[in-house]
Motif scaffolding. Structure first.
Motif, PDB file in Angstrom:
ATOM      1  N   THR A 127      58.938  97.814  -7.669  1.00 11.11           N
ATOM      2  CA  THR A 127      59.408  96.510  -7.214  1.00 11.11           C
ATOM      3  C   THR A 127      58.797  95.391  -8.061  1.00 11.11           C
ATOM      4  O   THR A 127      59.471  94.413  -8.395  1.00 11.11           O
ATOM      5  CB  THR A 127      59.088  96.306  -5.718  1.00 11.11           C
ATOM      6  OG1 THR A 127      59.495  97.480  -5.011  1.00 11.11           O
ATOM      7  CG2 THR A 127      59.838  95.120  -5.152  1.00 11.11           C
ATOM      8  N   THR A 158      61.019  92.659 -10.010  1.00  8.81           N
ATOM      9  CA  THR A 158      60.988  91.207  -9.790  1.00  8.81           C
ATOM     10  C   THR A 158      60.681  90.501 -11.111  1.00  8.81           C
ATOM     11  O   THR A 158      61.315  89.509 -11.450  1.00  8.81           O
ATOM     12  CB  THR A 158      59.968  90.803  -8.709  1.00  8.81           C
ATOM     13  OG1 THR A 158      58.723  91.411  -9.016  1.00  8.81           O
ATOM     14  CG2 THR A 158      60.394  91.253  -7.336  1.00  8.81           C
ATOM     15  N   GLN A 211      63.306  88.006 -13.187  1.00  5.79           N
ATOM     16  CA  GLN A 211      62.988  86.634 -13.594  1.00  5.79           C
ATOM     17  C   GLN A 211      63.262  86.431 -15.085  1.00  5.79           C
ATOM     18  O   GLN A 211      63.791  85.412 -15.488  1.00  5.79           O
ATOM     19  CB  GLN A 211      61.523  86.312 -13.269  1.00  5.79           C
ATOM     20  CG  GLN A 211      61.400  85.723 -11.866  1.00  5.79           C
ATOM     21  CD  GLN A 211      60.076  86.085 -11.201  1.00  5.79           C
ATOM     22  OE1 GLN A 211      59.178  86.621 -11.842  1.00  5.79           O
ATOM     23  NE2 GLN A 211      59.975  85.793  -9.921  1.00  5.79           N
ATOM     24  N   HIS A 247      60.996  94.819   3.192  1.00  8.69           N
ATOM     25  CA  HIS A 247      60.057  94.042   2.366  1.00  8.69           C
ATOM     26  C   HIS A 247      60.516  93.925   0.921  1.00  8.69           C
ATOM     27  O   HIS A 247      60.470  92.862   0.331  1.00  8.69           O
ATOM     28  CB  HIS A 247      58.656  94.696   2.374  1.00  8.69           C
ATOM     29  CG  HIS A 247      57.956  94.581   3.685  1.00  8.69           C
ATOM     30  ND1 HIS A 247      56.767  95.211   3.960  1.00  8.69           N
ATOM     31  CD2 HIS A 247      58.288  93.902   4.812  1.00  8.69           C
ATOM     32  CE1 HIS A 247      56.387  94.930   5.201  1.00  8.69           C
ATOM     33  NE2 HIS A 247      57.299  94.156   5.741  1.00  8.69           N
ATOM     34  N   ASP A 248      60.945  95.078   0.338  1.00 12.32           N
ATOM     35  CA  ASP A 248      61.257  95.056  -1.089  1.00 12.32           C
ATOM     36  C   ASP A 248      62.530  94.250  -1.362  1.00 12.32           C
ATOM     37  O   ASP A 248      62.571  93.478  -2.317  1.00 12.32           O
ATOM     38  CB  ASP A 248      61.360  96.480  -1.646  1.00 12.32           C
ATOM     39  CG  ASP A 248      59.975  97.092  -1.866  1.00 12.32           C
ATOM     40  OD1 ASP A 248      58.967  96.397  -1.583  1.00 12.32           O
ATOM     41  OD2 ASP A 248      59.893  98.236  -2.330  1.00 12.32           O
ATOM     42  N   ASP A 282      63.501  91.794   0.373  1.00 13.79           N
ATOM     43  CA  ASP A 282      63.087  90.393   0.540  1.00 13.79           C
ATOM     44  C   ASP A 282      62.405  89.892  -0.734  1.00 13.79           C
ATOM     45  O   ASP A 282      62.629  88.761  -1.158  1.00 13.79           O
ATOM     46  CB  ASP A 282      62.132  90.248   1.741  1.00 13.79           C
ATOM     47  CG  ASP A 282      62.810  90.636   3.058  1.00 13.79           C
ATOM     48  OD1 ASP A 282      64.060  90.667   3.103  1.00 13.79           O
ATOM     49  OD2 ASP A 282      62.090  90.924   4.035  1.00 13.79           O
ATOM     50  N   ARG A 283      61.576  90.755  -1.337  1.00  9.63           N
ATOM     51  CA  ARG A 283      60.892  90.354  -2.578  1.00  9.63           C
ATOM     52  C   ARG A 283      61.918  90.069  -3.680  1.00  9.63           C
ATOM     53  O   ARG A 283      61.758  89.155  -4.474  1.00  9.63           O
ATOM     54  CB  ARG A 283      59.932  91.457  -3.047  1.00  9.63           C
ATOM     55  CG  ARG A 283      58.625  91.500  -2.259  1.00  9.63           C
ATOM     56  CD  ARG A 283      57.861  92.799  -2.500  1.00  9.63           C
ATOM     57  NE  ARG A 283      57.275  92.908  -3.838  1.00  9.63           N
ATOM     58  CZ  ARG A 283      56.690  94.018  -4.297  1.00  9.63           C
ATOM     59  NH1 ARG A 283      56.602  95.101  -3.535  1.00  9.63           N
ATOM     60  NH2 ARG A 283      56.190  94.053  -5.511  1.00  9.63           N
ATOM     61  N   ARG A 299      65.187  89.260  -3.199  1.00 10.40           N
ATOM     62  CA  ARG A 299      66.003  88.083  -2.851  1.00 10.40           C
ATOM     63  C   ARG A 299      65.260  86.796  -3.137  1.00 10.40           C
ATOM     64  O   ARG A 299      65.873  85.778  -3.468  1.00 10.40           O
ATOM     65  CB  ARG A 299      66.425  88.131  -1.379  1.00 10.40           C
ATOM     66  CG  ARG A 299      67.550  89.130  -1.155  1.00 10.40           C
ATOM     67  CD  ARG A 299      68.132  89.009   0.251  1.00 10.40           C
ATOM     68  NE  ARG A 299      68.747  90.277   0.615  1.00 10.40           N
ATOM     69  CZ  ARG A 299      68.258  91.112   1.527  1.00 10.40           C
ATOM     70  NH1 ARG A 299      67.157  90.813   2.217  1.00 10.40           N
ATOM     71  NH2 ARG A 299      68.863  92.245   1.762  1.00 10.40           N
ATOM     72  N   ALA A 300      63.947  86.829  -3.043  1.00  9.37           N
ATOM     73  CA  ALA A 300      63.146  85.633  -3.340  1.00  9.37           C
ATOM     74  C   ALA A 300      63.338  85.185  -4.789  1.00  9.37           C
ATOM     75  O   ALA A 300      63.082  84.035  -5.123  1.00  9.37           O
ATOM     76  CB  ALA A 300      61.670  85.914  -3.066  1.00  9.37           C
ATOM     77  N   THR A 301      63.835  86.079  -5.645  1.00 10.13           N
ATOM     78  CA  THR A 301      64.094  85.704  -7.040  1.00 10.13           C
ATOM     79  C   THR A 301      65.498  85.122  -7.205  1.00 10.13           C
ATOM     80  O   THR A 301      65.876  84.723  -8.302  1.00 10.13           O
ATOM     81  CB  THR A 301      63.998  86.927  -7.980  1.00 10.13           C
ATOM     82  OG1 THR A 301      65.083  87.819  -7.674  1.00 10.13           O
ATOM     83  CG2 THR A 301      62.693  87.665  -7.837  1.00 10.13           C
ATOM     84  N   GLY A 302      66.294  85.133  -6.122  1.00  8.88           N
ATOM     85  CA  GLY A 302      67.637  84.571  -6.200  1.00  8.88           C
ATOM     86  C   GLY A 302      68.720  85.578  -6.538  1.00  8.88           C
ATOM     87  O   GLY A 302      69.888  85.225  -6.671  1.00  8.88           O
TER      88      GLY A 302
END
Ligand code: GDP
Ligand code: MG
Ligand code: ZN
Lengths: 113, 214
Positions: free
Chosen positions: B42, B46, B50, B69-70, B72-73, B75-78
Motif C-alpha cells: 500500500t 500511494t 502521487q 483501511h487500505d 481509504d489510504r 482514496r486520500a490520494t484522489g
C-alpha cells in the motif's frame, strides 16, 4: 491455506457434471495432483469432507493420485525428475529446469450413481 | 465411473480469461501485487499514485480479509479505489475482481493495481486476469523468502525488493536474495526500491511506462 477454495472448486465441478451427465450422487472422486500444485493432500482431505457435507458428494471417498514432477533442463537439455521448484538439475547441477509436469490439479474420474 | 479430466481451478481460469480479454479490449494494464502482509504494497501504491497521477488514469482494487483501511489510504490520494474484504478467504479470485471492475467504471488505457491479500502462498494459484504478477519482498523479511515460497516468486514477472533504506541496519544478504529469486524463476526481473525514500522508484515507473506503451 486455499485448500478450502480448491474443495469448493471440486464441488462446483461435481454439481455441473451431475446436471450434464444426469447422476444424483458422487461416491468417489479421483484427483491428480502434482508436487508443484501448491496443495497439501492431507489438508485437502480434511477440507473436502467439510465442504461436501450436505451436498451430492456427502461422504464421498477422495482418492489422490500423486503425479511425479518432471522438467527439461535448460542447460543440458535432459528430461529430469523434479521434486521442488528450485531444485538444481540432477544431471548437470544447473538451475533453470523448465517444468513440464507436476503442476497438475485436476479431477480425473468420478464414481457416481 | 465417469472420466472427466477437469482442472479444479478451471472456473477461476474462465473468469480470469474473461477479465483478461476485457482489459485487453480497453487497453488497461492490470497488475496483481502479491506479498506477505507489511512488505509495503500500500505504501508503494500511494507513493506511485502521487508520482504518476498526471500520467495515466489510475485505479486500485484492494484485497484484505477485513477493514477498508487500505482503500481509504488510496482514496486520500484522489484516485478511485475499491475494497474487497475476503473474510476468511486468503486470496482474491477472478470472480471477485470481475465484479470489482464492473463497479469501478475504469477509463480506457488506465493502469489498474490490484493489491492482493497479504499472503505469500495462496494468491499464486489464482489467476485474476492480470498482465503480470508483481511480487513485493521487503528486506526485513529475510533473503531466503524466494526459496521458502517458490510458487509465488515463480509466478511473478517482476520482484520489487522494498525498504532498501533499511539495509544499513540489517544483515540482509542482497546478492544471495537475488540469487535465490533467480533460482526459482530464471527470467524474473528485479527492482530495488524504497517506498519511503523514493530511491529506485524511477526504474519502477520506467517498467510501468514500457508496459503501458505496449
Ligand atoms: N522503512 C521503510 N518502511 C516502509 C517502506 N515501505 C513501507 N514501509 C512501512 O511498512 C509498514 C507496512 O506497509 P504497508 O504499505 O501497509 O504494507 P502492506 O501490508 O504490504 O500493504 C508500514 O509501517 C510502512 O510505513 C520502506 O520503503 N521503508
Ligand atoms: Mg496493504
Ligand atoms: Zn542439466
Amino acid at each position: 491455506m486455499h485448500e478450502m477454495s480448491i474443495c469448493e472448486g471440486i464441488l462446483q465441478v461435481l454439481e455441473k457434471e451431475a446436471g450434464r451427465q444426469g447422476f444424483q450422487r458422487v461416491k468417489g472422486v479421483w484427483l491428480e495432483i502434482g508436487p508443484l500444485a501448491g496443495v497439501e493432500a492431507e489438508a485437502l482431505r480434511f477440507c473436502f469432507d467439510a465442504v461436501v457435507r450436505g451436498s451430492l458428494a456427502e461422504g464421498a471417498q477422495l482418492e489422490i493420485i500423486e503425479i511425479p514432477g518432471q522438467g527439461v533442463c535448460l542447460q543440458c537439455d535432459q528430461s529430469v525428475p523434479v521434486r521442488q521448484r528450485f531444485d538444481p538439475c540432477p544431471v548437470c547441477g544447473g538451475y533453470g529446469v523448465r517444468i513440464t509436469h507436476g503442476e497438475e490439479l485436476r479431477i480425473k474420474e468420478l464414481e457416481v450413481e | 465411473m465417469v472420466q472427466i479430466e477437469q482442472d479444479i481451478l478451471g472456473k477461476n481460469d474462465q473468469y480470469a480469461a474473461a477479465n483478461r480479454s476485457w482489459f485487453r479490449a480497453k487497453g488497461i494494464l492490470a497488475l496483481n501485487l502479491v506479498s506477505s502482509p507489511g512488505s509495503g504494497k500500500t505504501s508503494l501504491l500511494t507513493r506511485s499514485i502521487q508520482d504518476l497521477k498526471g500520467r495515466y488514469p489510475l485505479a486500485v482494487i484492494e484485497g484484505d480479509q477485513q477493514t477498508s483501511h487500505d482503500a481509504d489510504r488510496i482514496r486520500a490520494t484522489g484516485v478511485s479505489a475499491l475494497q474487497i474484504n475476503t473474510g476468511k478467504g486468503c486470496h482474491l479470485d477472478a470472480h471477485m475482481v470481475g465484479h470489482a471492475i464492473e463497479s469501478l467504471g475504469l477509463a480506457e488505457k488506465s493502469l489498474l493495481f490490484i493489491e492482493n491479500v497479504g499472503n505469500l502462498v495462496c494468491p499464486a494459484a489464482f489467476d485474476l486476469g492480470e498482465a503480470h504478477k508483481v511480487a513485493i519482498l521487503s528486506v526485513t523479511e529475510g533473503e531466503d523468502k524466494p526459496l521458502k515460497y517458490p510458487d509465488m516468486f515463480h509466478a511473478a514477472d517482476l520482484m520489487i525488493l522494498n525498504k532498501i533504506d533499511l539495509l544499513p541496519y540489517l544483515d540482509f544478504d542482497l546478492a544471495l536474495c537475488l540469487d535465490y529469486a533467480r533460482r526459482v524463476n530464471p527470467g524474473i526481473e528485479i527492482l530495488q526500491v524504497s517506498a519511503r525514500s523514493g530511491e529506485g522508484l524511477d526504474a519502477w515507473y520506467g517498467w510501468l511506462a514500457a508496459r503501458m506503451a505496449s
